[in-house]
Design an enzyme around this catalytic site. Structure first.
Site, PDB file in Angstrom:
ATOM      1  N   THR A 166       0.817  -1.223   0.000  1.00  0.00           N
ATOM      2  CA  THR A 166       0.000   0.000   0.000  1.00  0.00           C
ATOM      3  C   THR A 166       0.843   1.262   0.000  1.00  0.00           C
ATOM      4  O   THR A 166       0.375   2.313  -0.448  1.00  0.00           O
ATOM      5  CB  THR A 166      -0.932   0.024   1.225  1.00  0.00           C
ATOM      6  N   CYS A 167       2.082   1.156   0.479  1.00  0.00           N
ATOM      7  CA  CYS A 167       2.899   2.376   0.494  1.00  0.00           C
ATOM      8  C   CYS A 167       3.240   2.827  -0.918  1.00  0.00           C
ATOM      9  O   CYS A 167       3.528   4.000  -1.150  1.00  0.00           O
ATOM     10  CB  CYS A 167       4.161   2.164   1.315  1.00  0.00           C
TER      11      CYS A 167
END
Length: 1065
Positions: free
Chosen positions: A1032-1033
């Site tokens: 998700t980063c």
């Protein structure tokens, strides 16, 4: 004699001169002695005479019960007493008056009647002079007496009786029977006496007496005394056949006494009958209808007493409905002129030149503080102006209009009291639901603006608008009174809709460009309608607005909001607002205030169509160009009505503002300089603690700048990877996820829709306020960087963050459903409770279970001992709502706001509503646009847009997944279930899909071999047992090269439903 031996010539001359001087001195002393002796003899003589006269008077009045004295003896003794009269003789004067009055009460003895001397040829003139002197001395005593002192009260009665007796022949026994022929002559004598008293200042004396006796919380004048004073005040006016001069004196000196009509109505109703018999109100109205005379009265009275006169005239109008109806035009004009005169002295602020007035506010004239005790009564009189009877009379032309109705549907009607308006609780309102369903009111036009009916309604609206701007301290009472009749505002709107050839809007737009009196009056009507409607909608709850639809139907609110939106837009965009002053500026604020109340109500709970607030004729590109050039109208439009601009354009403007600030602060990479970078090291096991310790002390500009994060795993080893914003994004998301987790007890969720707000018991954390400030900074940083986070806030809390609770029209009770809908229903049921609320056993306190202990919170000091009653139940509801949403979390909210505003300038958010700010935080709540996502997707590891796995993926997302599953997929990859507000082009880092062959812990990135195998769909082994994962980063989806579409669908559905990242791959 002149011999040289005796003396010289000069000596002789000196002696002669000295002798002359001595003789001259002797003569002067003789004359002085004679003069002194004369003065002493005169003084002694006067003293003897005065002593003798006083002895005669005392002897005469010593025995009150002896023989009846004839009138001549009283006349002669009065002559003597008046000759020597001084203040020490007040007791003798009192006895003289009693003796004279006593003589007038004797039956059938003309020689005893004091007034009989008026018929004596020789004594008529001396008698008239004597009675004038006696009555004026009586007036002088009345001026100094205090009616609230018992002894003085008796003397007031005595001297008033003297005045009443000798200014009218009605009580004179001499004119009875055969003496009836004498009445005309004696009446002329009485008129002569009254004329003399008027010249000396008779009305001023009566004014002082009335003020001393009535200008207090409890009047000290008895019924008899007040009747006598009012009778005396009327006699000269009646005798002069209501001449202008005497009407002027009556208005200035008597009708300006605070609440005199109220006291007359209460204490001596007979005098009220006299007022109505002589049609005094009509005569006052006609006298004041001359503008010069009205101005003269106002100038004589100045501010406070003009207000008292106003109150008395309004009270008379309330009591004389017929006269009010017949003379409505003059009456309205006069009241408006008086209020306008008072308004000259009403000041906007305190200064060395202003004084506080309990009704007018700051007042630029000296205030008679002696009137303060009577101001509640004056206020009560003024309230008749906005009471139902007067409103029904004045607005009869508007209220007589029948709104077209459809088939009547008899809803249950709540029992409501139609008594006087409540004063203690301004917001207490017993509304009645309309008994029939009427057609929706829309602008139709057709009524000529120069007609008498329109002019009359306009002048009435000007009156009430002037009252609102003048009587500043009772403004809410006026608005409450004007909104009490359910049908007044809709009928006034119907009236506005009929004005002009096309109905309403075009006419009022034209009026803005005209400075004619007619235009000003029409705009005053619009202004009054807006002020009253805004007040009404502010005090109505959602049930009354949306379900009962009191006063306005929701469809009418849509029409009204469209009208207001266009009107305000025209004022801003056509440059009228830039140069607006005085009345036009006030008009703008009234219309804009009503518009924004409707807009905020619509934002909380929709009643209008989606595009109702937008201006299709406004090009955002033109607006942005003008903003760049600093054009005033563009700035004003963004300040007052940003909602006319499409939401996405405002978000783009917000992002541009942030970008410009970054450039100004040097936070953007340029060819000549690089921004300062802050490096922090975070242990994954203590992410919140490390982030808090390292970031809370950073300067604001450093937090706004570039922050690089290095993670340390549980073994203390640095994790591989370079932070190019992705790692910081992961850190920020994880921090926000932790702090907003209700288990931490910094934030709680609302009942029902589970939205977040500060926990009242967050104090279990030692440094909870510092934590809230840190959380505010982190959320501000996310918004600053355009990172959307899945944090649903309670709208009441977001409203406080935006500063809405400081608005004049903010109501805690309106926001309460966003905290606890059940609690809101329970509170509003108290508002609608028909019985005695006291039976419910409630007090002005709130009992709460705090960690197993029952804690009692007092809503006001001593509240737990104060019962909730029908009188204070509205206050109780608002206090309770305010406590739950503000008082309980005041410190936490202030700390959060402090941190948030250190990153995000609150002015930037003024262009957004509360739901729109939530979208800024959490992304768009619209359906995910897969085409937009596909267009802005980057592929790695051999994947490309035509790869079969990628084609399967997009097909599964569009055809097989529901909208909820698509949101889950987006959250799986980006950590937020909502798309970015401006589309996926603004997702940072961009959405990516990478082909992977091994598990995450074995993944070392793309190699030439892995890319080729992915591209040509060559597998080392079947990946069917592996799940898709995400990072998700980096907004990265890691997708194995599946052999079948069904395997991809099942694995992806399982992965997103478990909300796993890399850990279950």
């Amino acid at each position: 004699m002149f011999s040289a031996a005796q003396s010289s010539k000069s000596e002789f001359l000196d002696k002669a001169r000295q002798a002359r001087e001595e003789r001259k001195g002797y003569k002067a002393r003789d004359r002085a002695a004679t003069l002194i002796q004369a003065l002493v003899r005169r003084f002694l003589c006067r003293c003897r005479l005065q002593k003798q006269i006083r002895k005669e008077v005392d002897d005469l009045f010593q025995d009150a019960g002896t023989t009846k004295r004839n009138a001549l003896s009283i006349f002669k003794i009065a002559q003597k007493l008046l000759f020597i009269f001084c203040q020490d003789d007040k007791l003798r004067f009192e006895k003289l008056c009693r003796s004279i009055l006593g003589s007038m009460d004797v039956e059938n003895e003309p020689k005893v009647w004091y007034v009989s001397l008026a018929l004596s040829k020789d004594l008529t003139i001396p008698w008239i002079k004597q009675i004038k002197d006696l009555l004026w001395i009586s007036c002088q005593f009345l001026k100094k007496l205090k009616p609230d002192i018992m002894q003085d009260n008796k003397l007031v009665t005595l001297y008033l009786t003297m005045l009443v007796t000798f200014t009218d022949t009605s009580t004179w026994k001499i004119v009875r029977g055969k003496g009836e022929a004498l009445r005309p002559a004696l009446t002329r004598i009485c008129e002569n006496i009254m004329g003399h008293l008027n010249q000396k200042g008779f009305y001023s004396i009566l004014q002082i007496l009335l003020t001393n006796g009535l200008a207090r919380s409890r009047p000290s004048l008895t019924k008899g005394t007040l009747t006598a004073v009012f009778t005396l005040a009327l006699r000269p006016v009646i005798a002069a056949h209501f001449s202008d001069n005497l009407l002027r004196s009556l208005l200035i000196h008597i009708m300006s006494v605070p609440a005199v009509v109220s006291h007359i109505y209460t204490i001596t109703p007979e005098c009220m009958t006299t007022i109505q018999t002589h049609d005094l109100l009509r005569k006052f109205i006609l006298f004041l209808s001359c503008e010069e005379q009205c101005v003269d009265i106002c100038v004589c009275l100045e501010g406070s007493h003009t207000l008292c006169l106003l109150g008395n005239l309004i009270h008379l109008g309330y009591l004389n409905e017929k006269v009010l109806e017949e003379e409505a035009n003059h009456f309205v004009t006069e009241l408006t002129d008086m209020l306008s005169y008072c308004q000259r002295y009403v000041s906007q602020k305190k200064s060395n030149l202003t004084h506080w007035h309990p009704v007018l506010g700051w007042f630029s004239q000296t205030v008679d503080y002696g009137l303060n005790e009577s101001m509640p009564l004056v206020t009560k009189q003024l309230q008749y102006l906005w009471g139902m009877p007067v409103i029904r009379t004045l607005f009869s032309d508007v209220l007589s209009k029948k709104l077209e109705t459809q088939e009547p549907t008899p809803p249950p009607q709540p029992t409501t009291s139609q008594n006087n308006l409540p004063v203690k609780s301004l917001f207490k309102r017993a509304f009645q639901k309309s008994a029939s369903v009427r057609n929706i009111l829309k602008p139709v036009g057709g009524r000529r603006v120069d007609s008498a009916e329109v002019q009359k309604v306009c002048s009435i609206c000007v009156l009430y608008q002037t009252a609102l701007t003048t009587l500043t301290q009772i403004r809410l009472q006026i608005l409450t009174g004007l909104t009490y009749l359910d049908d007044l505002l809709p009928k006034l709107w119907a009236f506005i809709c009929e004005l002009g050839p096309q109905g309403g809007l075009k006419l009022f737009i034209e009026c803005l460009n005209n400075d004619t009196e007619e235009s000003k009056q029409l705009l005053a009507m619009l202004m009054l309608f807006c002020d009253c409607s805004r007040h009404l909608i502010t005090i109505l709850d959602d049930i009354e607005v949306y379900e009962e639809q009191i006063s306005f139907k929701t469809e009418e609110l849509v029409t009204i909001s469209s009208f207001l939106n266009t009107f305000v837009y025209k004022m801003v965009w056509d440059g009228i607002l830039e140069n607006a002053k005085g009345e036009k500026l006030d008009l703008f604020h009234s219309v804009h205030g009503w518009l924004m109340v409707l807009y905020e109500r619509d934002c909380r709970r929709r009643f209008s169509p989606d595009d109702n607030w937008l201006r299709k004729d406004l090009k955002p590109s033109l607006l942005f160009q003008e903003l760049e050039k600093g054009k005033r109208r563009a700035q004003l439009l963004l300040q007052y009505i940003p909602h006319v601009i499409p939401h996405k354009n405002r978000v783009l403007l917000f992002r541009n503002i942030v970008t410009k600030e970054k450039e100004t602060l040097g936070l953007v990479e340029t060819s000549s300089a690089s921004p300062h970078v802050t490096h922090i090291t975070i242990r994954r096991s203590r992410m919140l603690e490390d982030g808090y310790d390292q970031l809370r002390r950073l300067p604001v500009n450093s937090i706004k700048g570039v922050i690089r994060v290095k993670f340390v795993n549980d073994l203390g080893v640095d994790e591989a990877g370079i932070d190019q914003d992705g790692v910081f994004k992961e850190f920020l998301e994880e921090i926000i996820k932790k702090v907003f987790n209700p288990a931490l007890n910094l934030f709680k969720t609302t009942s029902g829709n589970e939205r977040l707000y500060p926990s009242p018991t967050s104090y279990i954390h030692e440094n909870h306020l510092q934590l809230f400030e840190f959380v505010g900074k982190m959320l501000g940083k996310a918004m600053y960087e355009g990172i959307v986070v899945d944090v649903p806030f309670a709208s009441f809390f977001l409203g406080q963050v935006m500063g809405h609770h400081h608005s004049t029209f903010y109501s805690s009770i309106d926001e309460l459903p966003s905290l606890d809908s059940e609690f809101y229903k329970n509170l509003t049921s108290i508002k609608r409770y028909d019985g005695d609320v006291g039976d419910l056993g409630l007090t002005l306190s709130y009992d709460e279970d705090v960690m197993g202990q029952l804690v009692c919170h007092e809503l006001i000091p001593g509240g737990k001992t104060m019962p909730v009653t029908n009188e204070n139940k509205i206050s109780y509801i608002h206090l309770m709502a305010h406590f739950r949403m503000h008082t309980q979390i005041k410190e936490q909210t202030a700390a959060f706001i402090r941190g948030f505003r250190s990153i995000i300038n609150p002015e930037w958010l003024h262009m957004f509503s509360t739901p729109e700010v939530q979208r800024l935080v959490s992304g768009d709540n619209a359906e995910i646009d897969l085409d937009d996502l596909k267009k802005h997707t980057v592929y790695y590891g051999g994947f490309h847009s035509s790869h079969r796995v990628i084609i399967w993926l997009w097909d599964i997302l569009s055809s097989d997944f529901s909208s909820e599953e698509r949101a889950m997929f987006l959250k799986f990859v980006t950590s937020c279930s909502r798309p970015p507000l401006l589309g996926f082009a603004y997702l940072k880092p961009p959405f990516s899909i990478r082909c992977v062959e091994v598990s995450d812990d074995q993944d070392t990135g793309d190699t030439l071999g892995s890319v080729l195998r992915g591209f040509f769909t060559i597998r080392k082994k079947e990946p069917g047992g592996r799940l898709p994962t995400s990072s998700t980063c980096f907004n990265l989806l890691k997708l194995p090269n599946y052999s079948k579409k069904s395997i991809l669908r099942d694995k992806l559905r399982y992965a997103i439903s478990m909300n796993t990242g890399f850990e279950l791959s």
